[in-house]
Scaffold this active site. Structure first.
Site, short mmCIF file in Angstrom:
data_model
loop_
_atom_site.label_atom_id
_atom_site.label_comp_id
_atom_site.label_asym_id
_atom_site.label_seq_id
_atom_site.Cartn_x
_atom_site.Cartn_y
_atom_site.Cartn_z
N TYR A 68 0.84 -1.22 0.00
CA TYR A 68 0.00 0.00 0.00
C TYR A 68 0.87 1.26 0.00
CZ TYR A 68 -3.11 3.55 2.05
OH TYR A 68 -3.81 4.71 2.31
P1 NAP Z 1 -13.26 4.87 2.73
O1 NAP Z 1 -13.99 5.54 3.84
O2 NAP Z 1 -13.16 3.38 2.72
O3 NAP Z 1 -13.89 5.38 1.34
C1 NAP Z 1 -13.36 4.91 0.13
C2 NAP Z 1 -14.05 5.59 -1.03
O4 NAP Z 1 -13.36 5.19 -2.22
C3 NAP Z 1 -15.49 5.20 -1.21
O5 NAP Z 1 -16.19 6.30 -1.73
C4 NAP Z 1 -15.43 4.06 -2.24
O6 NAP Z 1 -16.58 3.97 -3.06
C5 NAP Z 1 -14.27 4.52 -3.11
N1 NAP Z 1 -13.59 3.43 -3.78
C6 NAP Z 1 -13.01 2.32 -3.23
N2 NAP Z 1 -12.48 1.55 -4.19
C7 NAP Z 1 -12.72 2.18 -5.37
C8 NAP Z 1 -12.41 1.89 -6.72
N3 NAP Z 1 -11.78 0.75 -7.08
N4 NAP Z 1 -12.81 2.76 -7.67
C9 NAP Z 1 -13.46 3.87 -7.33
N5 NAP Z 1 -13.79 4.22 -6.09
C10 NAP Z 1 -13.41 3.37 -5.12
O7 NAP Z 1 -11.73 5.36 2.66
P2 NAP Z 1 -11.10 6.78 3.07
O8 NAP Z 1 -10.52 6.68 4.43
O9 NAP Z 1 -12.06 7.87 2.78
O10 NAP Z 1 -9.86 6.84 2.06
C11 NAP Z 1 -9.81 7.75 0.99
C12 NAP Z 1 -8.38 7.91 0.53
O11 NAP Z 1 -7.57 8.35 1.61
C13 NAP Z 1 -7.73 6.62 0.00
O12 NAP Z 1 -6.93 6.91 -1.12
C14 NAP Z 1 -6.86 6.17 1.16
O13 NAP Z 1 -5.77 5.41 0.71
C15 NAP Z 1 -6.43 7.51 1.74
N6 NAP Z 1 -6.03 7.50 3.15
C16 NAP Z 1 -6.86 7.14 4.14
C17 NAP Z 1 -6.43 7.18 5.46
C18 NAP Z 1 -7.31 6.77 6.61
O14 NAP Z 1 -6.76 6.51 7.71
N7 NAP Z 1 -8.62 6.74 6.46
C19 NAP Z 1 -5.12 7.59 5.76
C20 NAP Z 1 -4.28 7.96 4.71
C21 NAP Z 1 -4.75 7.93 3.42
P3 NAP Z 1 -17.84 2.95 -2.76
O15 NAP Z 1 -18.09 2.98 -1.28
O16 NAP Z 1 -18.94 3.52 -3.57
O17 NAP Z 1 -17.42 1.60 -3.22
#
Ligand code: NAP
Length: 253
Positions: free
Chosen positions: A158
């Site tokens: 990742y």
């Molecule tokens: P999340 O709550 O799980 O939400 C993920 C979102 O991405 C949902 O809207 C989902 O859509 C969409 N998604 C997942 N797989 C996809 C795909 N193959 N194609 C298009 N859309 C897709 O995650 P989050 O925490 O908001 O994370 C968002 C970003 O922040 C990611 O890039 C993650 O790596 C990064 N990030 C997160 C954290 C953390 O701790 N949360 C920390 C650092 C970075 P559906 O629900 O409609 O499937």
């Protein structure tokens, strides 16, 4: 008539993308948001944005299937013409993503390929395909992670992809600079969302560990990230480009 910028935020049916879309709407930005499977959740976000007095459209997109990108670009083009009578938008936020927790020794090739498709190849070619639709003077924000700076066991694949998006950000900033497009990468720390099965939010031990290693003394909340990304997209931040901006409350410093 005042100019209303339009942002395209991927993965905005939930989590950080949704929060970013809502912060942008509060700051006077209209939004094209994408979802992969959560059509109802995305429709609810559209309603929330409309209640804030802004316009929004939700489109389905799986960023891991690059063969669909031409069709997606056509849908964005149609939405821009129908809703905004425009042929370009202003801000692209490459947010959609998933995490897979596996030690380096146990990471499978299938897990690696899945992460590569969603976290690096997807944003690379989606941005390439959308470039003609990003207005000159526009902005791109990619999303990385604190894990690309510090190492925690279980995130080798990742974090490697996220490291790639950080390098890509600098290349985009260089190559798109002549069009006045700025490109930055926001690296969130651990945030309470559904990400990784909601582990940061739901696992008390993990939550306490992160809080204890964070200068500001707690884990991050979606508002900490959506607020920062929407600030970065404000007109006064026009001279920041090619930068990695960590938004982690000072995690592991
Ligand atoms: P999340 O709550 O799980 O939400 C993920 C979102 O991405 C949902 O809207 C989902 O859509 C969409 N998604 C997942 N797989 C996809 C795909 N193959 N194609 C298009 N859309 C897709 O995650 P989050 O925490 O908001 O994370 C968002 C970003 O922040 C990611 O890039 C993650 O790596 C990064 N990030 C997160 C954290 C953390 O701790 N949360 C920390 C650092 C970075 P559906 O629900 O409609 O499937």
């Amino acid at each position: 008539m005042t100019f209303t910028p339009i942002a395209l935020v991927t993965g905005a049916s939930r989590g950080l993308g949704k929060n970013t879309a809502l912060h942008l709407a509060r700051r006077g930005v209209d939004v094209i948001l994408t979802y992969r499977s959560g059509a109802d959740e995305a429709a609810a976000v559209v309603k929330e944005i409309e209640a804030l007095g802004r316009r929004a459209v939700a489109l389905q997109l799986d960023v891991s299937v690059s063969a669909t990108f031409d069709g997606f670009v056509a849908e964005v083009t149609q939405a821009l013409a129908r809703v905004w009578q425009r042929d370009r938008f202003d801000y692209l936020v490459n947010n959609a993503g998933i995490g897979i927790h596996a030690s380096f020794a146990e990471t499978t090739e299938a897990q690696f390929d899945t992460l590569m498709a969603i976290q690096l190849k997807g944003p690379f070619f989606l941005t390439q395909k959308l470039l003609p639709l990003v207005d000159d003077g526009g902005r791109i924000v990619n999303i990385s992670t604190g894990l690309a700076r510090f190492a925690l066991p279980g995130y080798a694949a990742y974090a490697s992809m996220k490291g790639g998006i950080e390098v890509l950000t600098r290349y985009l900033a260089k190559e798109l600079g002549p069009r006045g497009i700025s490109v930055n990468v926001v690296a969130p720390g651990a945030i309470e969302t559904d990400f990784g099965g909601g582990v940061v939010r739901d696992n008390a031990q993990m939550n306490a560990m992160v809080a204890s290693q964070t200068a500001l003394g707690r884990v991050g909340l979606p508002d900490d990230i959506g607020g920062a990304i929407s600030m970065l997209l404000q007109p006064d931040n026009r001279w920041i480009t090619g930068q990695r901006i960590e938004v982690s409350g000072g995690m592991f410093i």
